[in-house]
Write a protein that holds these residues in place. Structure first.
Motif, PDB file in Angstrom:
ATOM      1  N   ARG A 100       0.854  -1.176   0.000  1.00  0.00           N
ATOM      2  CA  ARG A 100       0.000   0.000   0.000  1.00  0.00           C
ATOM      3  C   ARG A 100       0.897   1.235   0.000  1.00  0.00           C
ATOM      4  N   VAL A 101       0.709   2.101  -0.985  1.00  0.00           N
ATOM      5  CA  VAL A 101       1.529   3.306  -1.115  1.00  0.00           C
ATOM      6  C   VAL A 101       0.605   4.501  -1.333  1.00  0.00           C
ATOM      7  N   PRO A 102       1.091   5.728  -1.128  1.00  0.00           N
ATOM      8  CA  PRO A 102       0.235   6.898  -1.361  1.00  0.00           C
ATOM      9  C   PRO A 102      -0.174   7.024  -2.822  1.00  0.00           C
ATOM     10  N   ASP A 103      -1.378   7.502  -3.059  1.00  0.00           N
ATOM     11  CA  ASP A 103      -1.816   7.782  -4.423  1.00  0.00           C
ATOM     12  C   ASP A 103      -0.961   8.903  -5.011  1.00  0.00           C
ATOM     13  N   PRO A 104      -0.678   8.850  -6.318  1.00  0.00           N
ATOM     14  CA  PRO A 104       0.077   9.946  -6.941  1.00  0.00           C
ATOM     15  C   PRO A 104      -0.782  11.199  -7.051  1.00  0.00           C
ATOM     16  N   THR A 105      -0.120  12.344  -7.113  1.00  0.00           N
ATOM     17  CA  THR A 105      -0.805  13.626  -7.259  1.00  0.00           C
ATOM     18  C   THR A 105      -0.131  14.444  -8.351  1.00  0.00           C
ATOM     19  N   ILE A 106      -0.825  15.440  -8.842  1.00  0.00           N
ATOM     20  CA  ILE A 106      -0.254  16.363  -9.817  1.00  0.00           C
ATOM     21  C   ILE A 106       0.850  17.181  -9.135  1.00  0.00           C
ATOM     22  N   LEU A 107       2.067  17.102  -9.663  1.00  0.00           N
ATOM     23  CA  LEU A 107       3.193  17.842  -9.101  1.00  0.00           C
ATOM     24  C   LEU A 107       3.645  18.981 -10.004  1.00  0.00           C
ATOM     25  N   ASN A 108       3.290  18.880 -11.274  1.00  0.00           N
ATOM     26  CA  ASN A 108       3.704  19.864 -12.263  1.00  0.00           C
ATOM     27  C   ASN A 108       2.503  20.159 -13.157  1.00  0.00           C
ATOM     28  N   PRO A 109       2.329  21.368 -13.638  1.00  0.00           N
ATOM     29  CA  PRO A 109       1.139  21.668 -14.452  1.00  0.00           C
ATOM     30  C   PRO A 109       1.039  20.874 -15.745  1.00  0.00           C
ATOM     31  N   ARG A 110       2.122  20.200 -16.158  1.00  0.00           N
ATOM     32  CA  ARG A 110       2.079  19.381 -17.379  1.00  0.00           C
ATOM     33  C   ARG A 110       1.833  17.908 -17.079  1.00  0.00           C
ATOM     34  N   ASP A 111       1.552  17.574 -15.821  1.00  0.00           N
ATOM     35  CA  ASP A 111       1.294  16.187 -15.407  1.00  0.00           C
ATOM     36  C   ASP A 111      -0.120  15.741 -15.735  1.00  0.00           C
ATOM     37  N   ALA A 112      -0.293  14.426 -15.825  1.00  0.00           N
ATOM     38  CA  ALA A 112      -1.607  13.790 -15.799  1.00  0.00           C
ATOM     39  C   ALA A 112      -1.531  12.601 -14.854  1.00  0.00           C
ATOM     40  N   ILE A 113      -2.679  12.197 -14.335  1.00  0.00           N
ATOM     41  CA  ILE A 113      -2.780  10.970 -13.548  1.00  0.00           C
ATOM     42  C   ILE A 113      -3.556   9.960 -14.381  1.00  0.00           C
ATOM     43  N   VAL A 114      -2.979   8.758 -14.532  1.00  0.00           N
ATOM     44  CA  VAL A 114      -3.591   7.692 -15.312  1.00  0.00           C
ATOM     45  C   VAL A 114      -4.016   6.566 -14.384  1.00  0.00           C
ATOM     46  N   ARG A 115      -5.257   6.176 -14.503  1.00  0.00           N
ATOM     47  CA  ARG A 115      -5.715   4.945 -13.850  1.00  0.00           C
ATOM     48  C   ARG A 115      -5.276   3.793 -14.734  1.00  0.00           C
ATOM     49  N   VAL A 116      -4.459   2.907 -14.192  1.00  0.00           N
ATOM     50  CA  VAL A 116      -3.840   1.853 -14.991  1.00  0.00           C
ATOM     51  C   VAL A 116      -4.823   0.708 -15.206  1.00  0.00           C
ATOM     52  N   PHE A 117      -5.049   0.382 -16.475  1.00  0.00           N
ATOM     53  CA  PHE A 117      -5.856  -0.792 -16.816  1.00  0.00           C
ATOM     54  C   PHE A 117      -4.974  -2.039 -16.928  1.00  0.00           C
ATOM     55  N   LEU A 118      -3.862  -1.925 -17.667  1.00  0.00           N
ATOM     56  CA  LEU A 118      -2.961  -3.055 -17.890  1.00  0.00           C
ATOM     57  C   LEU A 118      -1.522  -2.555 -17.847  1.00  0.00           C
ATOM     58  N   SER A 119      -0.650  -3.346 -17.230  1.00  0.00           N
ATOM     59  CA  SER A 119       0.772  -3.004 -17.159  1.00  0.00           C
ATOM     60  C   SER A 119       1.587  -4.278 -17.304  1.00  0.00           C
ATOM     61  N   SER A 120       2.433  -4.329 -18.332  1.00  0.00           N
ATOM     62  CA  SER A 120       3.157  -5.553 -18.660  1.00  0.00           C
ATOM     63  C   SER A 120       4.553  -5.565 -18.058  1.00  0.00           C
ATOM     64  N   VAL A 121       4.991  -6.757 -17.670  1.00  0.00           N
ATOM     65  CA  VAL A 121       6.406  -6.968 -17.384  1.00  0.00           C
ATOM     66  C   VAL A 121       7.147  -6.985 -18.718  1.00  0.00           C
ATOM     67  N   CYS A 122       8.313  -6.368 -18.745  1.00  0.00           N
ATOM     68  CA  CYS A 122       9.140  -6.297 -19.953  1.00  0.00           C
ATOM     69  C   CYS A 122      10.451  -7.030 -19.698  1.00  0.00           C
ATOM     70  N   GLY A 123      11.082  -7.518 -20.751  1.00  0.00           N
ATOM     71  CA  GLY A 123      12.359  -8.214 -20.589  1.00  0.00           C
ATOM     72  C   GLY A 123      13.404  -7.377 -19.884  1.00  0.00           C
ATOM     73  N   SER A 124      13.407  -6.061 -20.132  1.00  0.00           N
ATOM     74  CA  SER A 124      14.403  -5.224 -19.471  1.00  0.00           C
ATOM     75  C   SER A 124      14.131  -5.088 -17.974  1.00  0.00           C
ATOM     76  N   ASP A 125      12.908  -5.374 -17.530  1.00  0.00           N
ATOM     77  CA  ASP A 125      12.628  -5.375 -16.082  1.00  0.00           C
ATOM     78  C   ASP A 125      13.433  -6.457 -15.360  1.00  0.00           C
ATOM     79  N   LEU A 126      13.805  -7.504 -16.080  1.00  0.00           N
ATOM     80  CA  LEU A 126      14.585  -8.567 -15.450  1.00  0.00           C
ATOM     81  C   LEU A 126      15.962  -8.072 -15.030  1.00  0.00           C
ATOM     82  N   HIS A 127      16.481  -7.029 -15.704  1.00  0.00           N
ATOM     83  CA  HIS A 127      17.766  -6.463 -15.280  1.00  0.00           C
ATOM     84  C   HIS A 127      17.634  -5.819 -13.905  1.00  0.00           C
TER      85      HIS A 127
END
Length: 391
Positions: free
Chosen positions: A16-43
């Motif tokens: 459990r971690v804090p929800d993200p917030t807008i820190l810069n006026p060019r930011d957006a917050i995305v509700r994640v539907f899908l997030s894949s593991v990538c081969g480079s994550d293994l590094h």
């Protein structure tokens, strides 16, 4: 919110971690539907990237829905379904204007790491250590997206979430690998690595006019995907002498374009494998470059070696003499995703390539350790573990 955090070598946990917030006026917050593991994550998982800290949220290949935008975001609004490029880009620096987005001068919030290691800073990447910005990653319910107008791309109607997901990283990375190879009509293209990026490089090679595609890997189920999905001829490097096989398959001439989609944790056989593992274990080299050596030796005279597999530091026994005397061209880099993603979304929308088949195991965030180890160990014919925070 829930998120998958790096805790140490081969260990992640769902916290459990804090929800993200807008820190810069060019930011957006995305509700994640899908997030894949990538081969480079293994590094990261294996401890080969030294700038990780316990508790860092990982993940960089994702799509979802805009739920909040900063006041200077112009092209996005709440409710937009978007795919998010893994590489952050400011959109205004010299490199962004050249469409060399992973070289962005301004998107790495901790530039001193790569400035010291590489001479100059490089772009930030979601969830990919403090050397690349220290940004929270995408294996979470919500993610803050800096420079949102330059990083988020609206998903066309009719393109599924599963298909859009892989236009975040795997497809644009594979496409850039093929593009950098300089493929000409009828060329023989060899791709080392039949993971997600390698398979997308094969599809892309056909799109760019290849006459023949050859795939190299050691896992039969991945080679079968290359054969069935990407129409490639296949070689298992544990069963054949790759250099000799490629000579025979090309009439002694060698392939025109060689693409390394493996990078710093390449596997090999015999004394080369023992040598590379020993040198890496003793910290006498940071990366295992057996695929890169093989690509250089295999490529025809005057051909091109395209390197998209991630390398982080120093390698040993680099065959510079063969590369120079054969007149090889080298192109390489982290993906210029913003250059390619709009084009690839159109390709997916037209049905020319559907990367959704890479998703073999969909898991909740609570299964972070299981998903990562399944992917790392190639268990259950896993191509990609994908986390679905919303269920």
């Amino acid at each position: 919110m829930k998120a998958i955090c790096w805790e140490g070598i081969n260990k992640v946990s769902t916290e459990r971690v804090p929800d993200p917030t807008i820190l810069n006026p060019r930011d957006a917050i995305v509700r994640v539907f899908l997030s894949s593991v990538c081969g480079s994550d293994l590094h990261l998982l294996g401890g080969y990237i030294p700038a990780m800290r316990s508790g860092d949220i990982i993940g960089h290949e994702f799509m979802g829905e805009i739920v909040e935008v900063g006041p200077e975001v112009k092209n996005l609004k709440k409710g937009d379904r978007v795919v998010v490029c893994s590489v952050l880009a400011c959109g205004g620096c010299e490199y962004c204007h050249r469409e060399e987005y992973s070289l962005c001068d301004n998107s790495n919030a901790e530039p001193e790491w790569t400035e010291k290691a590489y001479g100059y800073p490089v772009a930030g990447i979601f969830g990919y250590s403090h050397a690349l910005g220290g940004y929270a990653g995408s294996h979470a319910e919500y993610t803050r997206v800096p420079f949102a107008d330059n990083v988020c791309f609206k998903v066309p109607d009719g393109v599924s979430n599963e298909s859009a997901l892989f236009t975040s990283d795997a497809f644009p990375t594979g496409y850039m690998a093929a593009d950098f190879a300089g493929i000409e009509p009828g060329d023989t293209v060899v791709v080392w690595g039949c993971g997600g990026v390698g398979l997308m490089a094969m599809h892309s090679a056909w799109l760019l006019g290849a006459g023949r595609v050859i795939a190299i890997d050691q896992y039969p189920y991945r080679l079968e995907q290359a054969r069935l999905r990407a129409n490639a001829e296949v070689l298992n490097f544990k069963e054949v002498d790759v250099l000799e096989a490629l000579k025979q398959m090309t009439g002694g001439r060698g392939p025109d374009r060689c693409i390394d989609c493996v990078g710093m944790e390449a596997n090999s056989t015999g004394i080369e494998k023992v040598y590379d593992y020993a040198k890496q274990y003793a910290r006498l080299q940071s990366d295992r470059p057996s695929v890169l050596r093989q690509a250089i030796m295999a490529c025809r005279k005057g051909g091109t070696v395209s390197i998209i597999g991630v390398y982080g530091g120093l390698i040993d026994k680099f065959p510079m003499g063969p590369a120079m005397n054969k007149g090889l061209t080298f192109r390489m880099g982290q993906q210029f995703g913003q250059r390619y993603i709009p084009k690839l979304l159109d390709i997916v929308a037209r049905g020319e390539v559907d990367p959704a088949y890479l998703l073999t195991h969909k898991l909740p965030l609570d299964k972070g350790q299981e998903g990562y180890m399944m992917f790392k160990e190639k268990a259950n014919n896993n191509m990609r573990s994908v986390f679905a925070p919303a269920g």
